[in-house]
Design a protein around this motif. Sequence first.
Motif, PDB file in Angstrom:
ATOM      1  N   UNK A  64     -30.089 -14.434  19.701  1.00 34.28           N
ATOM      2  CA  UNK A  64     -30.925 -13.077  20.208  1.00 34.28           C
ATOM      3  C   UNK A  64     -29.826 -11.605  20.502  1.00 34.28           C
ATOM      4  N   UNK A  65     -29.212 -12.333  21.338  1.00 40.60           N
ATOM      5  CA  UNK A  65     -28.000 -10.438  21.837  1.00 40.60           C
ATOM      6  C   UNK A  65     -27.602 -10.300  20.629  1.00 40.60           C
ATOM      7  N   UNK A  66     -27.471 -10.637  19.609  1.00 41.57           N
ATOM      8  CA  UNK A  66     -26.488 -10.476  18.505  1.00 41.57           C
ATOM      9  C   UNK A  66     -27.234  -9.404  17.688  1.00 41.57           C
ATOM     10  N   UNK A  67     -29.043 -10.076  17.388  1.00 46.15           N
ATOM     11  CA  UNK A  67     -30.092  -9.969  16.891  1.00 46.15           C
ATOM     12  C   UNK A  67     -30.239  -8.334  17.162  1.00 46.15           C
ATOM     13  N   UNK A  68     -30.462  -8.571  19.079  1.00 37.66           N
ATOM     14  CA  UNK A  68     -31.252  -6.853  18.785  1.00 37.66           C
ATOM     15  C   UNK A  68     -29.770  -6.083  19.229  1.00 37.66           C
ATOM     16  N   UNK A  73     -23.750  -4.731   8.971  1.00 37.02           N
ATOM     17  CA  UNK A  73     -25.752  -5.838   9.792  1.00 37.02           C
ATOM     18  C   UNK A  73     -26.063  -7.259   9.293  1.00 37.02           C
ATOM     19  N   UNK A  74     -25.584  -7.162   8.323  1.00 33.42           N
ATOM     20  CA  UNK A  74     -25.509  -8.644   7.478  1.00 33.42           C
ATOM     21  C   UNK A  74     -24.837  -9.860   8.304  1.00 33.42           C
ATOM     22  N   UNK A  75     -23.969  -8.962   8.340  1.00 30.50           N
ATOM     23  CA  UNK A  75     -22.762 -10.022   9.853  1.00 30.50           C
ATOM     24  C   UNK A  75     -23.470 -10.476  10.653  1.00 30.50           C
ATOM     25  N   UNK A  76     -23.945  -9.435  10.993  1.00 34.92           N
ATOM     26  CA  UNK A  76     -24.883  -9.827  12.620  1.00 34.92           C
ATOM     27  C   UNK A  76     -26.298 -10.748  12.281  1.00 34.92           C
ATOM     28  N   UNK A  77     -26.644 -10.260  11.631  1.00 34.69           N
ATOM     29  CA  UNK A  77     -27.928 -10.783  11.192  1.00 34.69           C
ATOM     30  C   UNK A  77     -28.015 -12.778  10.279  1.00 34.69           C
ATOM     31  N   UNK A  78     -27.068 -12.971   9.950  1.00 34.89           N
ATOM     32  CA  UNK A  78     -26.559 -13.827   9.487  1.00 34.89           C
ATOM     33  C   UNK A  78     -25.521 -14.455  10.753  1.00 34.89           C
ATOM     34  N   UNK A  79     -24.720 -14.354  11.460  1.00 31.32           N
ATOM     35  CA  UNK A  79     -24.668 -15.164  12.542  1.00 31.32           C
ATOM     36  C   UNK A  79     -25.865 -14.995  13.551  1.00 31.32           C
ATOM     37  N   UNK A  80     -26.362 -14.275  13.810  1.00 32.77           N
ATOM     38  CA  UNK A  80     -27.506 -14.753  15.092  1.00 32.77           C
ATOM     39  C   UNK A  80     -28.399 -15.713  14.366  1.00 32.77           C
ATOM     40  N   UNK A  81     -28.504 -15.698  13.149  1.00 28.22           N
ATOM     41  CA  UNK A  81     -29.885 -16.195  12.725  1.00 28.22           C
ATOM     42  C   UNK A  81     -28.890 -17.329  12.288  1.00 28.22           C
ATOM     43  N   UNK A  82     -28.334 -18.322  12.622  1.00 27.86           N
ATOM     44  CA  UNK A  82     -27.102 -19.552  12.571  1.00 27.86           C
ATOM     45  C   UNK A  82     -27.793 -19.976  14.179  1.00 27.86           C
ATOM     46  N   UNK A  83     -27.040 -18.767  15.247  1.00 29.08           N
ATOM     47  CA  UNK A  83     -26.771 -19.450  16.837  1.00 29.08           C
ATOM     48  C   UNK A  83     -28.632 -19.575  16.857  1.00 29.08           C
ATOM     49  N   UNK A  84     -29.369 -18.593  16.421  1.00 26.38           N
ATOM     50  CA  UNK A  84     -31.037 -19.568  17.072  1.00 26.38           C
ATOM     51  C   UNK A  84     -31.559 -20.998  16.488  1.00 26.38           C
ATOM     52  N   UNK A  85     -31.351 -20.700  14.969  1.00 29.97           N
ATOM     53  CA  UNK A  85     -31.396 -22.141  14.766  1.00 29.97           C
ATOM     54  C   UNK A  85     -30.577 -23.106  14.978  1.00 29.97           C
ATOM     55  N   UNK A  86     -29.339 -22.876  15.620  1.00 30.89           N
ATOM     56  CA  UNK A  86     -29.025 -23.944  16.600  1.00 30.89           C
ATOM     57  C   UNK A  86     -29.261 -24.493  17.124  1.00 30.89           C
ATOM     58  N   UNK A  87     -29.804 -23.273  18.193  1.00 32.72           N
ATOM     59  CA  UNK A  87     -30.147 -23.350  19.553  1.00 32.72           C
ATOM     60  C   UNK A  87     -31.938 -23.934  19.498  1.00 32.72           C
TER      61      UNK A  87
END
Length: 510
Positions: free
Chosen positions: A261-265, A201-215
């Motif tokens: 957003x998909x990774x976080x969902x 869950x922590x991996x998905x959280x960090x990856x998804x947050x990083x991609x959202x910030x980059x976008x």
Amino acid sequence: MRPRPAGNLFHPLYLDNICWRCSQQLGRQLNYARAPARRAFAQSVAPVAPKQQSRLKTGYFLSNKLLPRIQTSPTAPNEAGSVTGAPVTNHASQDLPHRRRWAARRNAVVESPSIASNISDSETAAESPLPQDASSALTTESTKHPANSLRRQISLLLSLSKPRLTVVIVLTAMAPYALYPVPAFLSPSIGLDTPSLSPLTLTFLTTGTTLCCASANALNMLYELAWDAKMTRTRNRPLVRGLLSERMALVFAILAAFAGVGGLYFGVNPTVAFLGAANIALYAGVYTPMKRISWLNTWVGAIVGGIPPLMGWAAAAGESATGDGSFRELLLTQDAIGGWLFATFLFAWQFPHFMALSWPIREEYKAVGHKMLCWINPARNARVALRYSLAFFPLSIALCAVGVTEWTFAVTSLPVNFWLAREAVRFWRNEGFKGSARGLFWASVWHIPVIMVLALVQKKGMWGRVWRSIVGEPDLEDEEDEGWVTDDVGEEAEAADDKTQEARPPIGSK
């Protein structure tokens, strides 16, 4: 006439008609005349030693070797071409930058006070330069690689995502996730009975947050392309320099948004995915255009900065949720107070950080038309930074009161909170001058990571569980939870037996 002494009787140049004193002078003149001949003979006979070159260059004795050498002439011609007897000396100290600034300031005071104030402002901004933007540094680094190489494209995409800002946002999402009060913190099991932090869950959280910030950051650069080209801090970004096409940047922003957003969902929960999508919409769709409309854009940007801590808290709360994991269950209960406190932390932190960051380049913001408080009302800009800097003292105590950290956190956080407050007071008194803006900027840069580390080290009950896991003592909280579960199971079993006995017909009845 005084006769010469006896020592000179046999001198070959003995003369009776001259005195002793005159003969001594004549002898010295003859010795001087013979000296060049003796030196020439000695040099012709003795070996000539090579001349040693000096190790020190002439520039060593100058105060600044980049300055032109001192040229001194006894006379200087005037405009008519005649030579005057006044000496002309070109002092190197007059070419030093601080000498020129002082001379310009004195001349401006004599000519016009308003011009003097403008010169003072520009010099103050020049004396306190901002650190280089990470996007600009990566853009410069990418030019060292071939045009179509993979390393160059990766560097350009990283610069498009503002890596330093993205790293800070991801860390502010990870810290509340780790600070969520989950039972059995060190237990390796994952289940409803003893929930624990999930590395997946922590991996998905960090990856998804990083991609959202980059976008969000890529969309911000696309919108502000024309104005970034006019500011010294942003004119080296990849889109401004034409190293990356706008179409490619738009494709990158869309793909990063859908992937994040998909990774976080699917990897965390729908509530966190909703917060990630809302952050993109607020930053790129509200905050960025609002910079051209009103100075209240800073408050909208502060809301954007406060969302990532809620994402981390909701991600941890979703692991132990017993219901549907909705927004109400994860963030609108009494257990979610800690997450909202962390969001308030990041909301308040935005103001001392950005007010100090924007002050040195306030003239550039004004020139491009961005509505910023730093040039609209500098006094209020300093007051806002001071007001929110003082808010960290009660917020640190509140984290201890709600059970997120130990009470020692309220004491250990005092030095860093006091440092930020002290620099904010200087910034308020000097209104950004005398290096106060730079001092507040660096205090804010170090403040938030130090606060997060102190909170992680002093998480409520963590060291007690560590000690019990080392010495093998049972966890009292787990025993109480197991007792409650056993009592509930026993009561449910007794109720089921009573229903079975009531439904069973008596013996002998028809």
